[in-house]
Design a protein around this motif. Structure first.
Motif, PDB file in Angstrom:
ATOM      1  N   LEU A 106       0.833  -1.337   0.037  1.00  0.00           N
ATOM      2  CA  LEU A 106      -0.190   0.056   0.058  1.00  0.00           C
ATOM      3  C   LEU A 106       0.826   1.334   0.199  1.00  0.00           C
ATOM      4  N   ARG A 107       0.713   2.135  -0.852  1.00  0.00           N
ATOM      5  CA  ARG A 107       1.209   3.546  -1.044  1.00  0.00           C
ATOM      6  C   ARG A 107       0.180   4.593  -0.860  1.00  0.00           C
ATOM      7  N   ARG A 108       0.252   5.206   0.310  1.00  0.00           N
ATOM      8  CA  ARG A 108      -0.897   6.127   0.613  1.00  0.00           C
ATOM      9  C   ARG A 108      -0.480   7.359  -0.094  1.00  0.00           C
ATOM     10  N   LEU A 109      -1.476   8.161  -0.893  1.00  0.00           N
ATOM     11  CA  LEU A 109      -1.331   9.037  -1.719  1.00  0.00           C
ATOM     12  C   LEU A 109      -2.047  10.187  -1.013  1.00  0.00           C
ATOM     13  N   TYR A 110      -1.750  11.166  -0.682  1.00  0.00           N
ATOM     14  CA  TYR A 110      -2.355  12.292  -0.015  1.00  0.00           C
ATOM     15  C   TYR A 110      -2.598  13.417  -0.971  1.00  0.00           C
ATOM     16  N   THR A 111      -3.611  14.020  -0.717  1.00  0.00           N
ATOM     17  CA  THR A 111      -4.240  15.059  -1.973  1.00  0.00           C
ATOM     18  C   THR A 111      -4.687  15.973  -1.054  1.00  0.00           C
ATOM     19  N   ALA A 112      -4.322  17.525  -1.716  1.00  0.00           N
ATOM     20  CA  ALA A 112      -4.648  18.699  -1.100  1.00  0.00           C
ATOM     21  C   ALA A 112      -6.390  18.846  -0.749  1.00  0.00           C
ATOM     22  N   PRO A 113      -7.088  19.200   0.217  1.00  0.00           N
ATOM     23  CA  PRO A 113      -8.318  19.089   0.180  1.00  0.00           C
ATOM     24  C   PRO A 113      -9.138  19.817  -0.823  1.00  0.00           C
ATOM     25  N   ALA A 114      -8.356  21.172  -1.192  1.00  0.00           N
ATOM     26  CA  ALA A 114      -9.179  22.172  -1.795  1.00  0.00           C
ATOM     27  C   ALA A 114      -9.230  21.776  -3.526  1.00  0.00           C
ATOM     28  N   THR A 115      -8.193  20.956  -3.873  1.00  0.00           N
ATOM     29  CA  THR A 115      -8.254  20.750  -5.193  1.00  0.00           C
ATOM     30  C   THR A 115      -8.155  19.421  -5.770  1.00  0.00           C
ATOM     31  N   GLY A 116      -7.863  18.383  -4.609  1.00  0.00           N
ATOM     32  CA  GLY A 116      -7.697  16.952  -4.917  1.00  0.00           C
ATOM     33  C   GLY A 116      -6.483  16.634  -5.556  1.00  0.00           C
ATOM     34  N   GLU A 117      -5.370  17.584  -5.778  1.00  0.00           N
ATOM     35  CA  GLU A 117      -4.098  17.181  -6.455  1.00  0.00           C
ATOM     36  C   GLU A 117      -3.461  16.581  -5.275  1.00  0.00           C
ATOM     37  N   LEU A 118      -2.311  15.640  -5.965  1.00  0.00           N
ATOM     38  CA  LEU A 118      -1.324  14.966  -5.348  1.00  0.00           C
ATOM     39  C   LEU A 118      -0.504  16.118  -4.665  1.00  0.00           C
ATOM     40  N   VAL A 119       0.006  15.509  -3.371  1.00  0.00           N
ATOM     41  CA  VAL A 119       1.148  16.369  -2.928  1.00  0.00           C
ATOM     42  C   VAL A 119       2.350  16.198  -3.489  1.00  0.00           C
ATOM     43  N   ALA A 120       3.437  17.217  -3.759  1.00  0.00           N
ATOM     44  CA  ALA A 120       4.439  17.264  -4.455  1.00  0.00           C
ATOM     45  C   ALA A 120       5.383  16.753  -3.734  1.00  0.00           C
ATOM     46  N   MET A 121       6.552  16.145  -4.402  1.00  0.00           N
ATOM     47  CA  MET A 121       7.574  15.722  -3.946  1.00  0.00           C
ATOM     48  C   MET A 121       8.640  16.315  -4.957  1.00  0.00           C
ATOM     49  N   ASP A 122       9.707  16.856  -4.334  1.00  0.00           N
ATOM     50  CA  ASP A 122      10.891  17.352  -4.928  1.00  0.00           C
ATOM     51  C   ASP A 122      12.163  16.722  -5.110  1.00  0.00           C
ATOM     52  N   SER A 123      13.029  16.952  -6.082  1.00  0.00           N
ATOM     53  CA  SER A 123      14.336  16.134  -5.982  1.00  0.00           C
ATOM     54  C   SER A 123      15.251  17.095  -6.793  1.00  0.00           C
ATOM     55  N   ARG A 124      16.520  17.122  -6.303  1.00  0.00           N
ATOM     56  CA  ARG A 124      17.759  17.903  -6.823  1.00  0.00           C
ATOM     57  C   ARG A 124      18.357  17.424  -7.990  1.00  0.00           C
ATOM     58  N   ALA A 125      17.826  15.718  -8.498  1.00  0.00           N
ATOM     59  CA  ALA A 125      18.657  15.085  -9.446  1.00  0.00           C
ATOM     60  C   ALA A 125      17.702  15.479 -10.558  1.00  0.00           C
ATOM     61  N   ARG A 126      18.376  15.292 -11.681  1.00  0.00           N
ATOM     62  CA  ARG A 126      17.922  15.355 -13.062  1.00  0.00           C
ATOM     63  C   ARG A 126      16.883  14.443 -13.459  1.00  0.00           C
ATOM     64  N   ILE A 127      17.327  12.947 -13.093  1.00  0.00           N
ATOM     65  CA  ILE A 127      16.473  11.965 -13.359  1.00  0.00           C
ATOM     66  C   ILE A 127      15.282  11.778 -12.195  1.00  0.00           C
ATOM     67  N   PHE A 128      14.147  11.514 -12.558  1.00  0.00           N
ATOM     68  CA  PHE A 128      13.061  11.665 -11.438  1.00  0.00           C
ATOM     69  C   PHE A 128      13.412  10.349 -10.553  1.00  0.00           C
ATOM     70  N   PRO A 129      13.364  10.483  -9.384  1.00  0.00           N
ATOM     71  CA  PRO A 129      13.476   9.111  -8.355  1.00  0.00           C
ATOM     72  C   PRO A 129      12.212   8.352  -8.408  1.00  0.00           C
TER      73      PRO A 129
END
Length: 511
Positions: free
Chosen positions: A321-344
């Motif tokens: 199970l991977r829990r996907l949290y969404t913003a309550p106002a828009t339903g959009e998935l919470v962002a994750m950031d990375s400093r790498a060029r390739i998406f982790p």
């Protein structure tokens, strides 16, 4: 006739296609049944004439774009890149369909003038013109033009003929003209073998394999022998069911087909734990009923233990199970950031769960590349907001000169794609389970709206109810962990039996 000749009509000064659409919309419908049939036929002829005009426009656009690309210094082997994609966007079609339409247009305008004339006058529709072009594609331009003249579709040759008759006539004429090319085409066809998957109604799908005739017959014979032997031994399943089950088992190595392959079933916490009716989403297929999704988790979608040919213990499998949290106002998935060029990996899973299919408008091909919307080399960041899932063709098209993509604000993740001609198209990520297209109402407000609709149907409208319908209100809160707009990260949770646990949120479930 040289393929450049148009229909014999007098062009109206300053008239546009939009004017034609407005005029057509203002014409009243006929009163009699006979007149309705007459108008239906005339509209069909008009559709064919418009298809012929689109073909001419496509060829003219192709020439203009190639000229501009050449002047811009584009290498000769790259001239024409992105042209079919622009036509596809204009016609609200996928890039693959746009390429086929451009190829058809070139064949009709430059090599098949009689077929084009038949299309312009309504003697052929676009599909039947496509059949003629397809069956003569292996011929040289001169031979193709000769076959087009021999068949003479504009002379009423195919009046009343069906698709099979047109294909047979075109094949026979092509073989008479160049039998060697037709024979070579059959040999080349074997290199096009592949396997594809497309949805079917009622949570079914079509798994199709294009094979050489020898391989196809051998596979079918092996499945048939297995099914006949199982039926003779008393297996209650039908012959077709046995063949299908054997195909899945021999391919995946396990009855039922669940063999540790990550399929990323996405559903809300209410659907998973509270038997809610909110549908789930299965990447590569689409929306599936909630009950079916829970059954897939319960027994891998194989039905009872007897039907699967084993005990429940033998069919046990681990769930992630991977829990996907969404913003309550828009339903959009919470962002994750990375400093790498390739998406982790974690960010890749998040973007794939969010986008589902290629994000180019009208393209629903599977995601093959995860790419930066604003390129990395121009300062684009490796974030969910700046990432998009694309098919291979659309990703390469986006990198050609004149194309531009930018993130844009929207109800969910939105990007704007601008073509070399300056036309812009927007793409918004599809809603996750628990959301809806064009819906911004909360769960409680949607329930009140449904109740009001029932009341209206029963004719018991009470104005004193005080219920007000608003155009813009908050989205349903899919994750209780985001009360007050607090963001939470996406994290994996391994559970042997997740149906006995109860975290809240939207889940991506790996089987």
């Amino acid at each position: 006739m040289d393929g450049k000749q148009g229909p014999d009509v007098a062009p109206a000064d300053s008239a546009t296609v939009a004017d034609l659409a407005r005029i057509l919309a203002g014409i009243p419908a006929p009163a009699s049944a006979a007149a309705l049939i007459d108008e239906t036929r005339e509209l069909e002829d008009l559709k064919s004439a418009l298809a012929a005009r689109q073909a001419r426009d496509a060829v003219a656009f192709d020439l203009a774009q190639r000229r501009e690309q050449s002047l811009a210094g584009v290498p000769a082997d790259q001239l024409g890149t992105g042209i079919a994609a622009q036509l596809a966007l204009a016609r609200r079609e996928s890039p693959a369909k746009g390429g086929r339409l451009l190829g058809l247009a070139k064949a009709l305008v430059t090599e098949m003038p009689h077929t084009l004339a038949a299309l312009e006058t309504g003697q052929l529709n676009e599909w039947r013109a496509t059949l003629l072009a397809r069956e003569t594609a292996c011929l040289s331009p001169a031979d193709r033009a000769a076959v087009d003249e021999e068949l003479a579709p504009d002379a009423g040759t195919f009046d009343g003929a069906g698709g099979r008759a047109i294909i047979a006539a075109a094949r026979a004429a092509a073989y008479r003209r160049d039998p060697r090319s037709i024979t070579q085409l059959a040999g080349h066809a074997e290199t096009e073998r592949h396997v594809s998957l497309r949805p079917a109604p009622d949570t079914m799908c079509y798994l199709t394999a294009l094979l050489s005739v020898g391989q196809g017959v051998a596979v079918h014979a092996a499945l048939t022998r297995y099914a006949d032997a199982a039926r003779a031994a008393g297996d209650p399943r039908s012959r077709g069911q046995l063949m299908a089950d054997a195909l899945v088992e021999r391919t995946t190595g396990k009855a039922g087909g669940i063999s540790g392959i990550d399929i990323q079933l996405i559903m809300t916490d209410r659907t998973l734990f509270q038997a809610d009716s909110e549908p789930a989403r299965l990447p590569g297929y689409g929306i599936v009923p909630a009950g079916w999704a829970r059954a897939l988790l319960r027994d891998a979608g194989t039905g009872t233990a007897d039907a699967a040919g084993g005990s429940a213990d033998e069919r046990a499998f681990a769930l992630w199970l991977r829990r996907l949290y969404t913003a309550p106002a828009t339903g959009e998935l919470v962002a994750m950031d990375s400093r790498a060029r390739i998406f982790p990996p974690g960010l890749r899973r998040l973007i794939q769960a969010r986008d589902d299919t290629c994000r180019t408008p009208y393209c629903d091909a599977p995601i093959r590349h995860l790419d930066h919307i604003i390129p990395w080399h121009t300062g684009g960041t490796t974030t969910a907001a700046n990432g998009a899932g694309l098919c291979e063709a659309c990703n390469h098209t986006k990198e050609t000169p004149g194309w531009n993509a930018q993130p844009r604000p929207g109800p969910r993740h939105t990007l704007q794609l601008t073509t070399p001609t300056g036309h812009s198209y927007h793409s918004t990520a599809p809603p996750l389970p628990g959301g809806a297209y064009g819906s911004t109402a909360t769960f409680g407000q949607r329930r009140e709206i449904r109740h009001l609709v029932k009341v209206l149907k029963l004719g018991r409208v009470r104005t004193e109810s005080g219920l007000r319908l608003r155009d813009e209100v908050g989205r349903p809160r899919l994750a209780e962990g985001l009360r007050g707009g607090r963001q939470a990260a996406m994290y994996p949770l391994k559970a042997k039996n997740p149906l006995n646990t109860g975290p809240a949120g939207t889940f991506a479930i790996s089987l």
